[in-house]
Design a protein around this motif. Structure first.
Motif, mmCIF file in Angstrom:
data_model
loop_
_atom_site.group_PDB
_atom_site.id
_atom_site.type_symbol
_atom_site.label_atom_id
_atom_site.label_comp_id
_atom_site.label_asym_id
_atom_site.label_seq_id
_atom_site.Cartn_x
_atom_site.Cartn_y
_atom_site.Cartn_z
ATOM 1 N N ASP A 282 0.836 -1.201 0.000
ATOM 2 C CA ASP A 282 0.000 0.000 0.000
ATOM 3 C C ASP A 282 0.872 1.253 0.000
ATOM 4 O OD1 ASP A 282 -2.363 -1.518 0.140
ATOM 5 O OD2 ASP A 282 -2.307 -1.546 2.340
ATOM 6 N N ILE A 283 0.321 2.340 -0.512
ATOM 7 C CA ILE A 283 1.026 3.621 -0.491
ATOM 8 C C ILE A 283 1.106 4.116 0.945
ATOM 9 C CG2 ILE A 283 0.932 6.043 -1.202
ATOM 10 C CD1 ILE A 283 -0.449 5.071 -3.769
ATOM 11 N N ALA A 284 2.275 4.609 1.328
ATOM 12 C CA ALA A 284 2.489 5.138 2.675
ATOM 13 C C ALA A 284 3.129 6.520 2.557
ATOM 14 C CB ALA A 284 3.394 4.203 3.465
ATOM 15 N N ALA A 285 2.836 7.383 3.535
ATOM 16 C CA ALA A 285 3.413 8.731 3.530
ATOM 17 C C ALA A 285 3.810 9.133 4.937
ATOM 18 C CB ALA A 285 2.421 9.729 2.960
ATOM 19 N N GLU A 286 4.877 9.897 5.015
ATOM 20 C CA GLU A 286 5.375 10.463 6.276
ATOM 21 C C GLU A 286 5.683 11.921 5.993
ATOM 22 O OE1 GLU A 286 6.344 10.358 10.218
ATOM 23 O OE2 GLU A 286 6.044 8.461 9.182
ATOM 24 N N THR A 287 5.180 12.822 6.819
ATOM 25 C CA THR A 287 5.427 14.246 6.630
ATOM 26 C C THR A 287 6.010 14.829 7.906
ATOM 27 O OG1 THR A 287 3.542 14.387 5.123
ATOM 28 C CG2 THR A 287 4.369 16.458 6.005
ATOM 29 N N ILE A 288 7.109 15.558 7.764
ATOM 30 C CA ILE A 288 7.759 16.217 8.895
ATOM 31 C C ILE A 288 7.735 17.717 8.628
ATOM 32 C CG2 ILE A 288 9.867 16.425 10.267
ATOM 33 C CD1 ILE A 288 8.600 13.645 10.390
ATOM 34 N N GLU A 289 7.304 18.467 9.632
ATOM 35 C CA GLU A 289 7.183 19.922 9.519
ATOM 36 C C GLU A 289 8.388 20.594 10.185
ATOM 37 O OE1 GLU A 289 3.564 22.985 10.604
ATOM 38 O OE2 GLU A 289 3.292 20.847 10.958
ATOM 39 N N PHE A 290 8.876 21.652 9.539
ATOM 40 C CA PHE A 290 10.031 22.388 10.063
ATOM 41 C C PHE A 290 9.715 23.874 10.154
ATOM 42 C CE2 PHE A 290 11.804 18.595 8.226
ATOM 43 C CZ PHE A 290 12.817 18.245 9.090
ATOM 44 N N GLU A 291 10.295 24.521 11.168
ATOM 45 C CA GLU A 291 10.212 25.972 11.314
ATOM 46 C C GLU A 291 11.534 26.576 10.880
ATOM 47 O OE1 GLU A 291 8.748 27.600 15.030
ATOM 48 O OE2 GLU A 291 7.980 25.605 15.524
ATOM 49 N N MET A 292 11.455 27.742 10.259
ATOM 50 C CA MET A 292 12.670 28.463 9.872
ATOM 51 C C MET A 292 13.203 29.202 11.095
ATOM 52 S SD MET A 292 13.114 27.968 6.600
ATOM 53 C CE MET A 292 14.113 29.302 6.020
ATOM 54 N N LEU A 293 14.473 28.984 11.432
ATOM 55 C CA LEU A 293 15.096 29.707 12.533
ATOM 56 C C LEU A 293 15.800 30.956 12.026
ATOM 57 C CD1 LEU A 293 16.654 26.891 14.746
ATOM 58 C CD2 LEU A 293 14.552 28.171 15.108
ATOM 59 N N GLU A 294 16.512 30.800 10.921
ATOM 60 C CA GLU A 294 17.269 31.902 10.350
ATOM 61 C C GLU A 294 17.032 31.918 8.845
ATOM 62 O OE1 GLU A 294 21.380 31.500 11.442
ATOM 63 O OE2 GLU A 294 20.847 30.833 13.446
ATOM 64 N N LEU A 295 16.273 32.884 8.367
ATOM 65 C CA LEU A 295 15.947 32.951 6.944
ATOM 66 C C LEU A 295 17.175 33.079 6.063
ATOM 67 C CD1 LEU A 295 12.780 35.233 7.003
ATOM 68 C CD2 LEU A 295 12.878 32.775 6.557
ATOM 69 N N GLU A 296 18.116 33.926 6.484
ATOM 70 C CA GLU A 296 19.300 34.179 5.661
ATOM 71 C C GLU A 296 20.172 32.939 5.497
ATOM 72 O OE1 GLU A 296 18.784 36.090 8.602
ATOM 73 O OE2 GLU A 296 17.507 37.444 7.465
ATOM 74 N N SER A 297 20.317 32.148 6.569
ATOM 75 C CA SER A 297 21.205 30.988 6.502
ATOM 76 C C SER A 297 20.450 29.682 6.233
ATOM 77 C CB SER A 297 22.009 30.867 7.793
ATOM 78 O OG SER A 297 21.138 30.643 8.877
ATOM 79 N N LYS A 298 19.144 29.756 6.119
ATOM 80 C CA LYS A 298 18.294 28.589 5.823
ATOM 81 C C LYS A 298 18.441 27.484 6.873
ATOM 82 C CE LYS A 298 17.451 28.920 0.941
ATOM 83 N NZ LYS A 298 17.527 28.187 -0.332
ATOM 84 N N VAL A 299 18.445 27.879 8.144
ATOM 85 C CA VAL A 299 18.512 26.920 9.242
ATOM 86 C C VAL A 299 17.093 26.639 9.717
ATOM 87 C CG1 VAL A 299 19.365 26.504 11.579
ATOM 88 C CG2 VAL A 299 20.802 27.704 9.927
ATOM 89 N N VAL A 300 16.757 25.348 9.852
ATOM 90 C CA VAL A 300 15.413 24.947 10.259
ATOM 91 C C VAL A 300 15.484 24.065 11.496
ATOM 92 C CG1 VAL A 300 14.493 25.094 7.912
ATOM 93 C CG2 VAL A 300 15.404 22.917 8.734
ATOM 94 N N THR A 301 14.353 23.947 12.170
ATOM 95 C CA THR A 301 14.231 23.043 13.306
ATOM 96 C C THR A 301 12.925 22.258 13.152
ATOM 97 O OG1 THR A 301 14.283 22.874 15.721
ATOM 98 C CG2 THR A 301 13.091 24.729 14.820
ATOM 99 N N PRO A 302 12.935 20.969 13.457
ATOM 100 C CA PRO A 302 11.715 20.182 13.310
ATOM 101 C C PRO A 302 10.688 20.547 14.377
ATOM 102 C CG PRO A 302 13.471 18.828 14.211
ATOM 103 C CD PRO A 302 14.063 20.162 13.890
ATOM 104 N N ARG A 303 9.410 20.514 14.014
ATOM 105 C CA ARG A 303 8.338 20.786 14.974
ATOM 106 C C ARG A 303 7.971 19.539 15.759
ATOM 107 N NH1 ARG A 303 4.306 24.844 11.679
ATOM 108 N NH2 ARG A 303 5.752 26.601 11.676
ATOM 109 N N GLU A 304 8.521 18.406 15.367
ATOM 110 C CA GLU A 304 8.310 17.138 16.053
ATOM 111 C C GLU A 304 9.582 16.311 15.897
ATOM 112 O OE1 GLU A 304 5.889 14.493 13.010
ATOM 113 O OE2 GLU A 304 5.255 16.593 12.967
#
Length: 74
Positions: free
Chosen positions: A28-50
């Motif tokens: 069966d088709i399966a999906a996993e989605t991970i959400e990230f917040e931007m910490l620093e727009l200029e340097s493109k640093v993100v942190t996971p919300r989970e």
């Protein structure tokens, strides 16, 4: 997920989604989605919300890196 068929990065507002799509052990088709917040727009640093599932961590880091993003070590 037994087999990953695609990994996609989506930008939404101030955050990002990394979507992993594949096939599970039953075929069966399966999906996993991970959400990230931007910490620093200029340097493109993100942190996971989970917590990032360890079995997908390398795939997620590679996808973010391909688009110039990195995960904060904080």
């Amino acid at each position: 997920m037994e087999e990953i068929t695609s990994t996609t990065l989506h930008q939404f507002g101030p955050g990002l989604l990394v979507e992993i799509i594949g096939v599970d052990e039953r075929g069966d088709i399966a999906a996993e989605t991970i959400e990230f917040e931007m910490l620093e727009l200029e340097s493109k640093v993100v942190t996971p919300r989970e917590e990032i599932p360890s079995k997908y961590e390398n795939q997620i880091r590679a996808t973010l890196s391909e688009h110039g993003y990195s995960i904060s070590d904080k």
